[in-house]
Design an enzyme around this catalytic site. Sequence first.
Site, PDB file in Angstrom:
ATOM      1  N   GLU A 135      15.444  83.254-101.384  1.00 24.61           N
ATOM      2  CA  GLU A 135      16.422  82.908-101.621  1.00 24.61           C
ATOM      3  C   GLU A 135      17.395  84.039-101.039  1.00 24.61           C
ATOM      4  O   GLU A 135      17.410  85.231-101.627  1.00 24.61           O
ATOM      5  CB  GLU A 135      16.802  82.713-103.034  1.00 24.61           C
ATOM      6  CG  GLU A 135      17.900  81.877-103.251  1.00 24.61           C
ATOM      7  CD  GLU A 135      19.536  82.723-103.734  1.00 24.61           C
ATOM      8  OE1 GLU A 135      20.246  82.976-102.755  1.00 24.61           O
ATOM      9  OE2 GLU A 135      19.381  83.085-104.674  1.00 24.61           O
ATOM     10  N   GLY A 140      17.104  88.175-102.197  1.00 20.39           N
ATOM     11  CA  GLY A 140      17.556  89.607-101.352  1.00 20.39           C
ATOM     12  C   GLY A 140      17.984  89.343-100.152  1.00 20.39           C
ATOM     13  O   GLY A 140      18.345  88.004 -99.592  1.00 20.39           O
ATOM     14  N   SER A 141      17.918  90.490 -99.350  1.00 22.76           N
ATOM     15  CA  SER A 141      18.525  90.328 -97.807  1.00 22.76           C
ATOM     16  C   SER A 141      17.554  89.578 -97.103  1.00 22.76           C
ATOM     17  O   SER A 141      16.298  89.407 -97.462  1.00 22.76           O
ATOM     18  CB  SER A 141      18.484  91.710 -97.196  1.00 22.76           C
ATOM     19  OG  SER A 141      17.497  92.253 -97.289  1.00 22.76           O
ATOM     20  N   GLY A 196      13.369  89.222 -96.903  1.00 22.34           N
ATOM     21  CA  GLY A 196      12.804  88.092 -96.946  1.00 22.34           C
ATOM     22  C   GLY A 196      11.640  87.749 -95.995  1.00 22.34           C
ATOM     23  O   GLY A 196      10.768  87.174 -96.122  1.00 22.34           O
ATOM     24  N   CYS A 213      25.411  85.957-103.115  1.00 20.93           N
ATOM     25  CA  CYS A 213      24.796  85.490-101.827  1.00 20.93           C
ATOM     26  C   CYS A 213      25.925  84.320-101.377  1.00 20.93           C
ATOM     27  O   CYS A 213      25.770  83.703-100.266  1.00 20.93           O
ATOM     28  CB  CYS A 213      23.577  85.147-101.889  1.00 20.93           C
ATOM     29  SG  CYS A 213      23.014  84.298-103.584  1.00 20.93           S
TER      30      CYS A 213
HETATM   31  C1  UN1 Z   1      23.156  84.945-106.026  1.00 22.20           C
HETATM   32  O1  UN1 Z   1      24.091  85.618-105.487  1.00 22.20           O
HETATM   33  O2  UN1 Z   1      22.136  85.518-105.672  1.00 22.20           O
HETATM   34  O3  UN1 Z   1      26.377  80.226-107.346  1.00 22.20           O
HETATM   35  C2  UN1 Z   1      23.282  84.027-106.948  1.00 22.20           C
HETATM   36  C3  UN1 Z   1      26.631  81.352-107.735  1.00 22.20           C
HETATM   37  C4  UN1 Z   1      25.919  81.657-108.913  1.00 22.20           C
HETATM   38  C5  UN1 Z   1      24.490  82.381-108.269  1.00 22.20           C
HETATM   39  C6  UN1 Z   1      24.403  83.315-107.261  1.00 22.20           C
HETATM   40  N1  UN1 Z   1      25.657  80.743-109.825  1.00 22.20           N
HETATM   41  O4  UN1 Z   1      27.473  82.016-107.114  1.00 22.20           O
END
Ligand code: UN1
Length: 508
Positions: free
Chosen positions: A260, A238-239, A243, A294
Amino acid sequence: MNDFLSPLGIEATNPGGYDGTWIRTDGEVIQSHSPATGQAIGGVTMCGRVEYERVMQAAIDAQRRWREVPAPIRGEYVRKIGLAFREMKEPLGAIVTAECGKIYQEGLGEIQECVDIADFAVGLSRQLYGLTMPSERSQHSMRETWHPLGTIGVITAFNFPAAVWAWNAMVSLVCGNAQIWKPSLKTPLTAIAMTKVAAKVLEEDGFGALIGLIIGSDDEVGSAMLDDKRLPLISATGSTRMGRIVGERVGKRLGRSLLELGGNNAIIVMDDADLDLAVRGIVFGAVGTAGQRCTTTRRILVHESIAADLEQRLVDAYKTVSIGNPLSEDTLMGPLIDKDAVTMFQNAVAAAREQGGEVLTGGDVHPMFGDEAGGHYVQPTIVRARHDMPIVHEETFAPILYVIPIQDVEQAIEWQNDVPQGLSSSIFTLNARHAERFLSAVGSDCGIANVNIGTSGAEIGGAFGGEKDTGGGRESGSDSWKAYMRRQTSTVNWGTELPLAQGIQFGS
Ligand code: UN1
């Protein structure tokens, strides 16, 4: 339209907890709405502390039996779960799309990621290798073994409502753990559907509780998880703001967290780059999932000599991006998740303008933008920017791309690293010196560093995660499994003497 719901067993109102059996409370019911249309897809009865305790206890009991199942047999269960994901790929992909608004191709891709990690975990179940090391003492042996951690907590975000759970759960299952999952309240139905598909396999042998589900608020359920010593590991996506709370609270009880968090991912485009490749990589990275990965590409650091050319190509490419209902096959970009996300998009564009940025395309809500309930459409946006603009250093979860000219590869790498986040990064170049510098110790400081492909769309086989404000965790492939196990060092004396290490003489 919602004909994918019945094969998944999703009803008008669904139980929000699972401990081997489904738990329906008479508490609050939340509705999951399509961010595209505002249509209510289905309701969920929320869980609280009482249900949390129930799911937790069932997971602990199931794990006590599971840890005695040999790892390759645990892998056999995961193999069957992977087959079940394959069989249900279309309806699962559709529910991902319906709930979080990513286009159907990406919804399918997300379920493929679940299949892939299940396959990976099956192989892993025969490869949870320890080490042997030579003992300094005669007639002694020394080894290192990996054991299950116990029950782990998994907290996931709306943007990958299935895959991030699968990365954790599939690997953690073969490691011998139970898990309890707290999904985003924006995508609860996907969590229920994923749990149902996997639980069918585990329930046959009374192991359903290994994949507990607890849909509830941060205050009730999230908070209980963070402070619960029975969860030695909390894996949270998440953000960065979230975290920090997780890291602090779990750290206080000396638990481990696997974080993450946000990214502010840049692509460097050198003057020797294959620009056709670069444009395709940038558009997928910046516009895919409507900028809500992300790993989304948020910054382009382009050599000043080709900046004007690249800008023009990107603006032209953005004009061809079809925006609309994510379930329709022609659509390349769906809506943002909710009204708040649209507001954050608008605020970021306004800040960029105030700080001297020039909007080259987009910059506003899309004509299809709707009311509170749905239709959260915005225009994919490109801003000509400078590295010293504060907004460029922030992650805005929306399709805004900042294009910044650079003079040389050194400056590009310096600026690429000069943001709080450290998740993903890329360079487009045909010059081996630039590419190798970028991948070296003086290159990118990110967890992911690519050459001639974009920042998003990582394969499951590598370790996924990043440094600095991204939280430092690694999930998915490579040796990420070690985070889900505890390491034990053992020395065995098979002789008749008791020599001490370091040659210490202690009495006779
Ligand atoms: C995410 O945005 O939390 O590499 C994961 C990627 C994807 C996973 C993203 N396999 O863009």
